[in-house]
Design a protein around this motif. Structure first.
Motif, PDB file in Angstrom:
ATOM      1  N   PHE A  29       0.812  -1.223   0.000  1.00  5.45           N
ATOM      2  CA  PHE A  29       0.000   0.000   0.000  1.00  5.45           C
ATOM      3  C   PHE A  29       0.838   1.262   0.000  1.00  5.45           C
ATOM      4  O   PHE A  29       0.468   2.248  -0.616  1.00  5.45           O
ATOM      5  CB  PHE A  29      -0.912   0.000   1.245  1.00  5.45           C
ATOM      6  CG  PHE A  29      -1.920  -1.108   1.235  1.00  5.45           C
ATOM      7  CD1 PHE A  29      -1.679  -2.302   1.903  1.00  5.45           C
ATOM      8  CD2 PHE A  29      -3.101  -0.969   0.533  1.00  5.45           C
ATOM      9  CE1 PHE A  29      -2.611  -3.336   1.883  1.00  5.45           C
ATOM     10  CE2 PHE A  29      -4.047  -1.995   0.505  1.00  5.45           C
ATOM     11  CZ  PHE A  29      -3.789  -3.175   1.178  1.00  5.45           C
ATOM     12  N   SER A 181       5.496  -4.636   7.290  1.00  2.00           N
ATOM     13  CA  SER A 181       4.417  -3.674   7.552  1.00  2.00           C
ATOM     14  C   SER A 181       5.034  -2.313   7.850  1.00  2.00           C
ATOM     15  O   SER A 181       6.022  -2.207   8.568  1.00  2.00           O
ATOM     16  CB  SER A 181       3.561  -4.107   8.742  1.00  2.00           C
ATOM     17  OG  SER A 181       2.554  -3.113   8.984  1.00  2.00           O
ATOM     18  N   SER A 182       4.391  -1.264   7.338  1.00  3.24           N
ATOM     19  CA  SER A 182       4.840   0.099   7.666  1.00  3.24           C
ATOM     20  C   SER A 182       4.334   0.501   9.048  1.00  3.24           C
ATOM     21  O   SER A 182       4.690   1.552   9.561  1.00  3.24           O
ATOM     22  CB  SER A 182       4.311   1.086   6.618  1.00  3.24           C
ATOM     23  OG  SER A 182       2.885   1.124   6.689  1.00  3.24           O
TER      24      SER A 182
HETATM   25  N1  APR Z   1      10.458  -7.419   2.097  1.00  5.26           N
HETATM   26  C1  APR Z   1      10.502  -6.548   3.153  1.00  5.26           C
HETATM   27  N2  APR Z   1       9.689  -5.460   3.257  1.00  5.26           N
HETATM   28  C2  APR Z   1       8.820  -5.245   2.251  1.00  5.26           C
HETATM   29  C3  APR Z   1       8.722  -6.089   1.117  1.00  5.26           C
HETATM   30  C4  APR Z   1       9.586  -7.219   1.078  1.00  5.26           C
HETATM   31  N3  APR Z   1       9.561  -8.082   0.059  1.00  5.26           N
HETATM   32  N4  APR Z   1       7.771  -5.575   0.293  1.00  5.26           N
HETATM   33  C5  APR Z   1       7.300  -4.461   0.876  1.00  5.26           C
HETATM   34  N5  APR Z   1       7.935  -4.258   2.040  1.00  5.26           N
HETATM   35  C6  APR Z   1       7.666  -3.201   3.022  1.00  5.26           C
HETATM   36  C7  APR Z   1       7.464  -1.834   2.423  1.00  5.26           C
HETATM   37  O1  APR Z   1       8.669  -1.121   2.455  1.00  5.26           O
HETATM   38  C8  APR Z   1       6.398  -1.224   3.345  1.00  5.26           C
HETATM   39  O2  APR Z   1       6.989  -0.387   4.320  1.00  5.26           O
HETATM   40  O3  APR Z   1       6.422  -3.571   3.605  1.00  5.26           O
HETATM   41  C9  APR Z   1       5.752  -2.411   4.058  1.00  5.26           C
HETATM   42  C10 APR Z   1       4.280  -2.564   3.722  1.00  5.26           C
HETATM   43  O4  APR Z   1       3.611  -1.484   4.354  1.00  5.26           O
HETATM   44  P1  APR Z   1       2.184  -1.046   3.791  1.00  5.26           P
HETATM   45  O5  APR Z   1       2.237  -0.985   2.307  1.00  5.26           O
HETATM   46  O6  APR Z   1       1.795   0.170   4.568  1.00  5.26           O
HETATM   47  O7  APR Z   1       1.216  -2.252   4.166  1.00  5.26           O
HETATM   48  P2  APR Z   1       0.612  -2.585   5.600  1.00  5.26           P
HETATM   49  O8  APR Z   1       1.538  -2.162   6.687  1.00  5.26           O
HETATM   50  O9  APR Z   1       0.209  -3.996   5.543  1.00  5.26           O
HETATM   51  O10 APR Z   1      -0.727  -1.664   5.647  1.00  5.26           O
HETATM   52  C11 APR Z   1      -1.608  -1.829   6.773  1.00  5.26           C
HETATM   53  O11 APR Z   1      -3.332  -0.484   5.735  1.00  5.26           O
HETATM   54  O12 APR Z   1      -4.637   0.078   3.911  1.00  5.26           O
HETATM   55  C12 APR Z   1      -4.588  -0.647   5.082  1.00  5.26           C
HETATM   56  O13 APR Z   1      -5.828  -2.538   5.542  1.00  5.26           O
HETATM   57  C13 APR Z   1      -4.743  -2.092   4.780  1.00  5.26           C
HETATM   58  O14 APR Z   1      -3.802  -3.973   5.905  1.00  5.26           O
HETATM   59  C14 APR Z   1      -3.464  -2.725   5.305  1.00  5.26           C
HETATM   60  C15 APR Z   1      -3.042  -1.730   6.339  1.00  5.26           C
END
Ligand code: APR
Ligand code: NAD
Length: 234
Positions: A29, A181-182
């Motif tokens: 995201f 996760s961020s």
């Molecule tokens: N390896 C390590 N880190 C990764 C990888 C990878 N292969 N791919 C992506 N990332 C990191 C990114 O740098 C990012 O910081 O994973 C993180 C994903 O963060 P988000 O995109 O914010 O996703 P998430 O934390 O799951 O979002 C939480 O927000 O929109 C809502 O409900 C939705 O569940 C989601 C929630």
């Protein structure tokens, strides 16, 4: 160090976000380059407001995501976590992801904080449908009500059973590992702090830095999760 903690921990909980599934092909995201929310405003798409007042864009967005979870599959990292559960090295997974990949890879103790895209339900009668229905048919239930994905939208509360399970697991954790996760979204991002406050070691593995890194006992940035888990699995 982490390998030692993992082998010595009497209760290990893994917390995953969208970064756990990018190596399967699903976009996350908030990554700089590929994040879904860099191109779309989540409040206009992934919200109850969108479902009620912008239903065609809502359906188009979620049809795309349903196609994604049908086309792509769990990657090696999901299978390693399932294997560690069988070995007793991981006790449970708390996930924000809605793709169902942890369960497909064999993990059993999984709390889906934000529901699942694998199912739809009727907003009128509650009838449950497989998410394939969103691709093949109009989004109406046999009762005439409209179908929606069984996920948590912005503006909604989390499923109480998943929330409660996650809280209990975070409180029991001796080792709490965040993968991909961020940590940008409440209340999901509170569980690492609950574990830390209860005395757990906190490890955050994420391509980019997070605002919670300062609370972690170990931070791993810039490494892909699949590679990280494979190295630890050897
Ligand atoms: N390896 C390590 N880190 C990764 C990888 C990878 N292969 N791919 C992506 N990332 C990191 C990114 O740098 C990012 O910081 O994973 C993180 C994903 O963060 P988000 O995109 O914010 O996703 P998430 O934390 O799951 O979002 C939480 O927000 O929109 C809502 O409900 C939705 O569940 C989601 C929630
Ligand atoms: P938010 O950032 O406004 O926070 C949700 C609020 O509701 C928090 O104050 C939290 O304390 C409270 N809350 C939610 N569920 C609760 C529960 N079961 N028990 C106690 N308190 C609870 O969240 P938001 O922006 O309204 O989004 C709501 C949720 O939907 C977030 O967790 C978000 O990640 C999720 N979401 C999922 C998707 C998806 O595609 N799956 C998309 C967007 C948002």
């Amino acid at each position: 160090m982490l390998s030692k903690w993992l082998n010595e921990s009497s209760y290990t909980v893994v917390f995953t976000g969208a970064g756990m599934s990018t190596e399967s092909g699903l976009p996350d995201f908030r990554s700089q380059n590929q994040g879904l929310w860099n191109k779309k405003d989540p409040s206009k798409i992934a919200s109850t407001e969108a479902l009620n007042n912008n239903v065609h864009d809502f359906i188009a967005f979620y049809r795309e995501r349903v196609l994604g979870i049908k086309e792509f599959k769990p990657h090696k990292g999901h299978y390693i976590l399932a294997d560690w559960e069988k070995q007793g090295k991981v006790n449970s997974i708390i996930t924000q992801n809605v793709d169902g990949f942890h369960q497909q890879a064999g993990s059993k103790q999984v709390a889906e904080l934000h529901g699942t895209l694998q199912k739809l339900h009727c907003q009128t009668c509650g009838e449950i449908y497989s998410s394939e229905e969103y691709i093949q048919r109009e989004y109406y239930c046999s009762c005439g009500g409209t179908l929606r994905p069984s996920i948590v939208l912005f503006g909604e509360t989390l499923p109480q059973d998943a929330f409660q399970f996650a809280l209990e697991e975070a409180e029991k954790a001796e080792l709490f590992i965040v993968l991909g996760s961020s940590l940008s979204v409440t209340p999901a991002n509170q569980f690492p702090l609950v574990a830390k406050e209860k005395g757990a070691k906190l490890v955050i593995v994420n391509r980019e830095e997070t605002d919670f890194d300062l609370y972690a006992d170990q931070v791993v940035n810039g490494k892909e999760i699949g590679e990280f888990l494979t190295e630890l699995d050897d």
